[in-house]
Design a protein around this motif. Structure first.
Motif, PDB file in Angstrom:
ATOM      1  N   ARG A  64       5.955  13.764 -11.383  1.00  0.00           N
ATOM      2  CA  ARG A  64       5.510  15.053 -10.840  1.00  0.00           C
ATOM      3  C   ARG A  64       6.678  15.637 -10.047  1.00  0.00           C
ATOM      4  O   ARG A  64       6.884  15.277  -8.888  1.00  0.00           O
ATOM      5  N   THR A  65       7.410  16.535 -10.689  1.00  0.00           N
ATOM      6  CA  THR A  65       8.647  17.037 -10.083  1.00  0.00           C
ATOM      7  C   THR A  65       8.369  17.974  -8.905  1.00  0.00           C
ATOM      8  O   THR A  65       9.258  18.224  -8.103  1.00  0.00           O
ATOM      9  N   ASN A  66       7.153  18.459  -8.792  1.00  0.00           N
ATOM     10  CA  ASN A  66       6.813  19.421  -7.752  1.00  0.00           C
ATOM     11  C   ASN A  66       6.037  18.765  -6.595  1.00  0.00           C
ATOM     12  O   ASN A  66       5.218  19.400  -5.949  1.00  0.00           O
ATOM     13  N   PRO A  88      19.393  13.290   7.842  1.00  0.00           N
ATOM     14  CA  PRO A  88      18.852  12.181   7.057  1.00  0.00           C
ATOM     15  C   PRO A  88      19.967  11.360   6.422  1.00  0.00           C
ATOM     16  O   PRO A  88      21.106  11.827   6.305  1.00  0.00           O
ATOM     17  N   VAL A  89      19.608  10.138   6.036  1.00  0.00           N
ATOM     18  CA  VAL A  89      20.495   9.376   5.162  1.00  0.00           C
ATOM     19  C   VAL A  89      19.792   9.311   3.804  1.00  0.00           C
ATOM     20  O   VAL A  89      18.558   9.218   3.732  1.00  0.00           O
ATOM     21  N   GLU A  90      20.570   9.456   2.734  1.00  0.00           N
ATOM     22  CA  GLU A  90      19.973   9.498   1.394  1.00  0.00           C
ATOM     23  C   GLU A  90      20.692   8.497   0.492  1.00  0.00           C
ATOM     24  O   GLU A  90      21.558   8.858  -0.293  1.00  0.00           O
ATOM     25  N   PRO A  91      20.315   7.225   0.622  1.00  0.00           N
ATOM     26  CA  PRO A  91      21.071   6.173  -0.079  1.00  0.00           C
ATOM     27  C   PRO A  91      20.862   6.171  -1.589  1.00  0.00           C
ATOM     28  O   PRO A  91      21.650   5.567  -2.309  1.00  0.00           O
ATOM     29  N   SER A  92      19.800   6.798  -2.070  1.00  0.00           N
ATOM     30  CA  SER A  92      19.667   6.973  -3.524  1.00  0.00           C
ATOM     31  C   SER A  92      19.069   8.354  -3.749  1.00  0.00           C
ATOM     32  O   SER A  92      18.390   8.895  -2.869  1.00  0.00           O
ATOM     33  N   PRO A  93      19.306   8.970  -4.920  1.00  0.00           N
ATOM     34  CA  PRO A  93      18.866  10.348  -5.129  1.00  0.00           C
ATOM     35  C   PRO A  93      17.366  10.502  -4.886  1.00  0.00           C
ATOM     36  O   PRO A  93      16.560   9.711  -5.372  1.00  0.00           O
ATOM     37  N   GLY A  94      17.008  11.506  -4.115  1.00  0.00           N
ATOM     38  CA  GLY A  94      15.602  11.808  -3.897  1.00  0.00           C
ATOM     39  C   GLY A  94      14.905  10.941  -2.874  1.00  0.00           C
ATOM     40  O   GLY A  94      13.705  11.098  -2.657  1.00  0.00           O
ATOM     41  N   GLY A 108      11.239  15.805  -7.506  1.00  0.00           N
ATOM     42  CA  GLY A 108      12.168  16.655  -8.250  1.00  0.00           C
ATOM     43  C   GLY A 108      13.542  16.044  -8.420  1.00  0.00           C
ATOM     44  O   GLY A 108      14.277  16.417  -9.345  1.00  0.00           O
ATOM     45  N   THR A 109      13.896  15.111  -7.536  1.00  0.00           N
ATOM     46  CA  THR A 109      15.263  14.588  -7.586  1.00  0.00           C
ATOM     47  C   THR A 109      15.342  13.060  -7.694  1.00  0.00           C
ATOM     48  O   THR A 109      16.408  12.523  -7.984  1.00  0.00           O
ATOM     49  N   VAL A 110      14.221  12.377  -7.470  1.00  0.00           N
ATOM     50  CA  VAL A 110      14.257  10.914  -7.543  1.00  0.00           C
ATOM     51  C   VAL A 110      14.555  10.482  -8.982  1.00  0.00           C
ATOM     52  O   VAL A 110      14.177  11.172  -9.936  1.00  0.00           O
ATOM     53  N   ARG A 111      15.233   9.376  -9.127  1.00  0.00           N
ATOM     54  CA  ARG A 111      15.631   8.904 -10.461  1.00  0.00           C
ATOM     55  C   ARG A 111      15.093   7.505 -10.721  1.00  0.00           C
ATOM     56  O   ARG A 111      15.065   6.677  -9.820  1.00  0.00           O
ATOM     57  N   ARG A 112      14.685   7.272 -11.947  1.00  0.00           N
ATOM     58  CA  ARG A 112      14.263   5.937 -12.412  1.00  0.00           C
ATOM     59  C   ARG A 112      13.267   5.258 -11.484  1.00  0.00           C
ATOM     60  O   ARG A 112      13.420   4.078 -11.151  1.00  0.00           O
ATOM     61  N   LEU A 134       0.833  -1.206   0.000  1.00  0.00           N
ATOM     62  CA  LEU A 134       0.000   0.000   0.000  1.00  0.00           C
ATOM     63  C   LEU A 134       0.873   1.263   0.000  1.00  0.00           C
ATOM     64  O   LEU A 134       0.605   2.217  -0.741  1.00  0.00           O
ATOM     65  N   LEU A 135       1.914   1.249   0.814  1.00  0.00           N
ATOM     66  CA  LEU A 135       2.800   2.426   0.842  1.00  0.00           C
ATOM     67  C   LEU A 135       3.464   2.637  -0.520  1.00  0.00           C
ATOM     68  O   LEU A 135       3.630   3.768  -0.972  1.00  0.00           O
ATOM     69  N   CYS A 136       3.826   1.532  -1.173  1.00  0.00           N
ATOM     70  CA  CYS A 136       4.452   1.650  -2.501  1.00  0.00           C
ATOM     71  C   CYS A 136       3.466   2.239  -3.508  1.00  0.00           C
ATOM     72  O   CYS A 136       3.842   3.081  -4.334  1.00  0.00           O
ATOM     73  N   ARG A 137       2.208   1.798  -3.455  1.00  0.00           N
ATOM     74  CA  ARG A 137       1.212   2.368  -4.374  1.00  0.00           C
ATOM     75  C   ARG A 137       0.999   3.854  -4.098  1.00  0.00           C
ATOM     76  O   ARG A 137       0.738   4.628  -5.013  1.00  0.00           O
ATOM     77  N   CYS A 138       1.135   4.248  -2.828  1.00  0.00           N
ATOM     78  CA  CYS A 138       1.012   5.678  -2.506  1.00  0.00           C
ATOM     79  C   CYS A 138       2.134   6.487  -3.158  1.00  0.00           C
ATOM     80  O   CYS A 138       1.893   7.594  -3.660  1.00  0.00           O
ATOM     81  N   VAL A 139       3.338   5.941  -3.139  1.00  0.00           N
ATOM     82  CA  VAL A 139       4.471   6.636  -3.769  1.00  0.00           C
ATOM     83  C   VAL A 139       4.205   6.808  -5.267  1.00  0.00           C
ATOM     84  O   VAL A 139       4.371   7.897  -5.835  1.00  0.00           O
ATOM     85  N   THR A 140       3.749   5.737  -5.903  1.00  0.00           N
ATOM     86  CA  THR A 140       3.444   5.798  -7.336  1.00  0.00           C
ATOM     87  C   THR A 140       2.338   6.810  -7.627  1.00  0.00           C
ATOM     88  O   THR A 140       2.462   7.640  -8.540  1.00  0.00           O
ATOM     89  N   ALA A 141       1.265   6.749  -6.849  1.00  0.00           N
ATOM     90  CA  ALA A 141       0.126   7.652  -7.082  1.00  0.00           C
ATOM     91  C   ALA A 141       0.537   9.110  -6.904  1.00  0.00           C
ATOM     92  O   ALA A 141       0.079   9.991  -7.628  1.00  0.00           O
ATOM     93  N   ALA A 142       1.417   9.352  -5.936  1.00  0.00           N
ATOM     94  CA  ALA A 142       1.819  10.721  -5.640  1.00  0.00           C
ATOM     95  C   ALA A 142       2.766  11.282  -6.708  1.00  0.00           C
ATOM     96  O   ALA A 142       2.654  12.443  -7.089  1.00  0.00           O
ATOM     97  N   LEU A 143       3.690  10.437  -7.190  1.00  0.00           N
ATOM     98  CA  LEU A 143       4.800  10.977  -7.979  1.00  0.00           C
ATOM     99  C   LEU A 143       4.718  10.710  -9.482  1.00  0.00           C
ATOM    100  O   LEU A 143       5.370  11.403 -10.258  1.00  0.00           O
TER     101      LEU A 143
END
Lengths: 199, 199
Positions: B47-49, B98-104, B67-71, B31-40
């Motif tokens: 949706r860069t904003n 924070p820790v930022e192990p991949s961009p965004g 705005g910064t997440v990749r692929r 469910l959390l993963c679907r939220c990320v997809t729906a949002a971005l």
């Protein structure tokens, strides 16, 4: 009754695909699974008055009926497994006879045109070129026609336009097919609910 | 900027969960993963904003920035793998850093209250009891507050109401969190687009 028909251009027509790679070797099967969830499930409930049709490679059509399907979960993997089982049984679907390996999941070996010809309702093509949804009267017994991550082919477009009563757009942002299903549901759900607050 | 905050009550706070069982042993991580997809994500675009915040067990918050997440792909499994990597690195997030192990994708070891306190925008609680969306002026820089498959706890509800400028409902059907995100986007997307056809 609301219905949704989604054309899958690359999804497999047999069940021999890996559940661990739905977007890749299973031809964006993940997207078709999200369409099933968006069409049939809401929070802690099933839309019993909805049917969703996945037309795969113009060769196989899987219909999932919200009124009779059992224990459908919202995640992609379990939905993919359910549909995979239907594809495993495709050789048992002969002529116009469907095979129904689990309740509410029926597979027919037929493509887009005979599926459209068989519909009873108001086909509505969802496409950016269409009329804006709020200006369109909510159709009775709508059958929404959508594509996967690819545009409709010229042949599909012609066939769909021959059948569609109208072409409707849901907003200025091009949506994933499952997102469009969610918004279409909301459009119809809120028609009466929102009316008094518009004035 | 649009933001979405989703509270995950059962999702794991460490990365040791199986990608093959997101709804079960991974506490509805699907469910959390679907939220990320729906949002971005929308069709063939990001949706860069937009930013989405997953507050897990009031202990860890993962922020994904459009705005910064990749692929970023739309399927649950690849999104879960990306978030799992962030959870694998949680011990490197010290204090407010924070820790930022991949961009965004940034992980902070903090829960709901400090995350809410740090927001710059207009918090909007999405809940069936709220005002109907079309009657509400579109808020500037909205931060939509949602729960996973569980209701907000009494404590969360109190905290959220202290921060939320208004409580809004999107329709009469209770939606999955990811479906609510899709409808909220559509509400904001269509505000200007649809206006002239309403009259």
């Amino acid at each position: 009754m609301r219905q949704f028909l989604i054309i899958g251009h690359e999804a497999p027509t047999h069940g021999d695909f890996p559940l661990d790679d739905l977007p890749g070797s299973a031809g964006r099967f993940d997207l078709l699974c999200r369409c099933v969830t968006a069409a049939l499930l809401y929070s802690h409930g099933v839309r019993t008055n909805v049917r969703v049709h996945l037309v795969i490679q113009d060769e196989v059509t899987i219909t999932i009926d919200g009124g009779t399907v059992r224990r459908l979960n919202p995640d992609e993997r379990s939905t993919a497994a359910r549909l995979q089982t239907a594809l495993d049984h495709r050789d048992e679907a002969i002529g116009h006879q469907p095979v129904e390996p689990s309740p509410g999941v029926a597979l027919r070996t037929r493509g887009l045109e005979p599926t459209l010809d068989d519909f009873d309702g108001t086909p509505v093509l969802l496409h950016p070129d269409g009329e804006k949804a709020p200006a369109v009267d909510v159709p009775s017994d709508p059958i929404f026609l959508l594509s996967d991550h690819h545009e409709f082919t010229a042949g599909e477009r012609e066939l769909l336009e021959d059948h569609a009563v109208r072409t409707v757009t849901l907003g200025p942002t091009p949506l994933h097919a499952d997102q469009a299903i969610t918004v279409a549901h909301n459009w119809l759900d809120t028609e009466g609910f929102m009316a008094y607050s518009d004035h």
